[in-house]
Design a protein around this motif. Structure first.
Motif, PDB file in Angstrom:
ATOM      1  N   ASP A 192     -11.481  35.359 -45.382  1.00 51.41           N
ATOM      2  CA  ASP A 192     -11.613  33.908 -45.495  1.00 51.41           C
ATOM      3  C   ASP A 192     -11.776  33.234 -44.131  1.00 51.41           C
ATOM      4  OD1 ASP A 192     -11.429  34.053 -48.222  1.00 51.41           O
ATOM      5  OD2 ASP A 192      -9.283  33.587 -48.313  1.00 51.41           O
ATOM      6  N   GLU A 193     -11.037  33.732 -43.141  1.00 50.00           N
ATOM      7  CA  GLU A 193     -11.129  33.130 -41.806  1.00 50.00           C
ATOM      8  C   GLU A 193     -12.528  33.314 -41.218  1.00 50.00           C
ATOM      9  OE1 GLU A 193      -9.007  33.379 -37.379  1.00 50.00           O
ATOM     10  OE2 GLU A 193      -8.316  34.686 -39.009  1.00 50.00           O
ATOM     11  N   SER A 194     -13.076  34.529 -41.345  1.00 56.71           N
ATOM     12  CA  SER A 194     -14.412  34.802 -40.818  1.00 56.71           C
ATOM     13  C   SER A 194     -15.471  33.997 -41.563  1.00 56.71           C
ATOM     14  CB  SER A 194     -14.728  36.299 -40.925  1.00 56.71           C
ATOM     15  OG  SER A 194     -13.858  37.057 -40.111  1.00 56.71           O
ATOM     16  N   ILE A 195     -15.335  33.898 -42.878  1.00 52.52           N
ATOM     17  CA  ILE A 195     -16.285  33.118 -43.678  1.00 52.52           C
ATOM     18  C   ILE A 195     -16.287  31.662 -43.219  1.00 52.52           C
ATOM     19  CG2 ILE A 195     -16.752  32.183 -45.987  1.00 52.52           C
ATOM     20  CD1 ILE A 195     -15.756  34.855 -47.131  1.00 52.52           C
ATOM     21  N   SER A 196     -15.095  31.124 -42.996  1.00 53.07           N
ATOM     22  CA  SER A 196     -14.974  29.748 -42.538  1.00 53.07           C
ATOM     23  C   SER A 196     -15.681  29.543 -41.202  1.00 53.07           C
ATOM     24  CB  SER A 196     -13.495  29.368 -42.416  1.00 53.07           C
ATOM     25  OG  SER A 196     -13.358  28.057 -41.921  1.00 53.07           O
ATOM     26  N   LYS A 200     -20.248  27.487 -38.192  1.00 52.44           N
ATOM     27  CA  LYS A 200     -21.247  27.728 -37.147  1.00 52.44           C
ATOM     28  C   LYS A 200     -22.660  27.398 -37.633  1.00 52.44           C
ATOM     29  CE  LYS A 200     -23.612  29.972 -33.827  1.00 52.44           C
ATOM     30  NZ  LYS A 200     -23.721  29.580 -32.409  1.00 52.44           N
ATOM     31  N   PHE A 201     -22.981  27.803 -38.857  1.00 55.05           N
ATOM     32  CA  PHE A 201     -24.362  27.723 -39.328  1.00 55.05           C
ATOM     33  C   PHE A 201     -24.593  26.657 -40.398  1.00 55.05           C
ATOM     34  CE2 PHE A 201     -23.964  32.228 -37.929  1.00 55.05           C
ATOM     35  CZ  PHE A 201     -24.907  32.183 -36.904  1.00 55.05           C
ATOM     36  N   SER A 202     -23.726  25.671 -40.480  1.00 55.83           N
ATOM     37  CA  SER A 202     -23.875  24.640 -41.515  1.00 55.83           C
ATOM     38  C   SER A 202     -24.437  23.328 -40.990  1.00 55.83           C
ATOM     39  CB  SER A 202     -22.537  24.370 -42.204  1.00 55.83           C
ATOM     40  OG  SER A 202     -22.155  25.479 -42.985  1.00 55.83           O
ATOM     41  N   LEU A 224     -29.210  26.259 -40.165  1.00 53.80           N
ATOM     42  CA  LEU A 224     -29.164  26.425 -41.617  1.00 53.80           C
ATOM     43  C   LEU A 224     -30.067  27.549 -42.104  1.00 53.80           C
ATOM     44  CD1 LEU A 224     -29.055  22.710 -42.846  1.00 53.80           C
ATOM     45  CD2 LEU A 224     -27.319  24.463 -43.258  1.00 53.80           C
ATOM     46  N   ARG A 225     -31.070  27.883 -41.326  1.00 49.60           N
ATOM     47  CA  ARG A 225     -31.980  28.956 -41.720  1.00 49.60           C
ATOM     48  C   ARG A 225     -31.249  30.294 -41.841  1.00 49.60           C
ATOM     49  NH1 ARG A 225     -37.001  27.745 -37.584  1.00 49.60           N
ATOM     50  NH2 ARG A 225     -37.531  25.676 -38.353  1.00 49.60           N
ATOM     51  N   VAL A 226     -30.129  30.430 -41.150  1.00 50.74           N
ATOM     52  CA  VAL A 226     -29.381  31.683 -41.198  1.00 50.74           C
ATOM     53  C   VAL A 226     -28.661  31.830 -42.522  1.00 50.74           C
ATOM     54  CG1 VAL A 226     -27.523  33.038 -40.170  1.00 50.74           C
ATOM     55  CG2 VAL A 226     -29.109  31.783 -38.693  1.00 50.74           C
ATOM     56  N   LEU A 263     -21.157  35.436 -33.871  1.00 48.43           N
ATOM     57  CA  LEU A 263     -21.057  33.982 -33.951  1.00 48.43           C
ATOM     58  C   LEU A 263     -21.694  33.299 -32.745  1.00 48.43           C
ATOM     59  CD1 LEU A 263     -17.435  33.610 -35.363  1.00 48.43           C
ATOM     60  CD2 LEU A 263     -19.570  33.014 -36.541  1.00 48.43           C
ATOM     61  N   GLU A 264     -21.886  34.037 -31.672  1.00 45.25           N
ATOM     62  CA  GLU A 264     -22.510  33.476 -30.476  1.00 45.25           C
ATOM     63  C   GLU A 264     -24.029  33.588 -30.498  1.00 45.25           C
ATOM     64  OE1 GLU A 264     -20.792  35.586 -27.233  1.00 45.25           O
ATOM     65  OE2 GLU A 264     -18.800  34.687 -27.472  1.00 45.25           O
TER      66      GLU A 264
END
Length: 202
Positions: A26-30, A35-37, A43-45, A68-69
């Motif tokens: 859950d932490e990684s998903i968040s 990062k990509f929202s 958003l393409r990711v 994430l970087e």
């Protein structure tokens, strides 16, 4: 005949489920969604199943923090290199590098002429016209059909096209940079001096 399937874009919920099924907590998903929202490029990711899968593969190799970087260009490059390595895993590393170079050159050529699809005969003509030891080496070592990779360059009945226009544009930009003096070359190939305007595809 070649069957093509369309992958519909992910929404936030489907992207979250895909990440969870791929082993993200859950932490990684968040962190990934945060990062990509935001931003069209970001958003393409997460709205592209293929690019999100590529992000997951990158994360599995490099770790979540480094993943994430990363940005879209790095993911494109990783996706292309991994696709070519899978295709050429029984061959030498140089075969994949040669294919990458030819795909860059072809993508730039197609961008110059504003094409997203090219006849197979024109691909052969393109390779014949490339006065390069790279093209000669590749043609002498492999059948032309080997250039077609369903992950990158998709063959239709009488033509081929890149997996999507973003892949084509990324490869074209890589070739422009490879040629040097990128800004001047980009202007030369994108600007129609006769019409005094930029070509539509650019």
């Amino acid at each position: 005949p070649v069957k093509l399937f369309q992958l519909n874009p992910f929404n936030r919920f489907s992207a979250e489920e895909f990440l969870r099924e791929s082993g993200f907590d859950d932490e990684s998903i968040s962190k990934v969604l945060q990062k990509f929202s935001t931003g069209v490029v970001q958003l393409r990711v997460i709205d592209s199943p293929r690019m999100l899968e590529c992000f997951i593969l990158y994360k599995n190799k490099q770790g979540i923090e480094k993943a994430l970087e990363t940005g879209l260009p790095e993911l494109f490059d990783f996706f292309i290199v991994e696709s070519l390595r899978k295709k050429n895993k029984k061959n030498s590393k140089s075969d994949a590098e040669i294919k990458y170079t030819l795909l860059r050159m072809l993508a730039l050529c197609m961008n110059i002429y504003g094409k997203t699809e090219i006849a197979k005969d024109d691909v052969v003509t393109f390779l014949d016209s490339v006065k390069s030891n790279i093209a000669i080496s590749y043609i002498s070592k492999a059948n032309i059909e080997d250039l077609y990779d369903r992950a990158l360059l998709i063959p239709n009945e009488n033509s081929v096209q890149f997996f999507n226009t973003e892949i084509q544009e990324f490869l074209a930009s890589k070739e422009v940079i490879h040629l040097g003096k990128a800004s001047q070359i980009l202007f030369d190939v994108a600007y129609d001096s006769n019409l005094n305007e930029f070509k539509p595809f650019w």
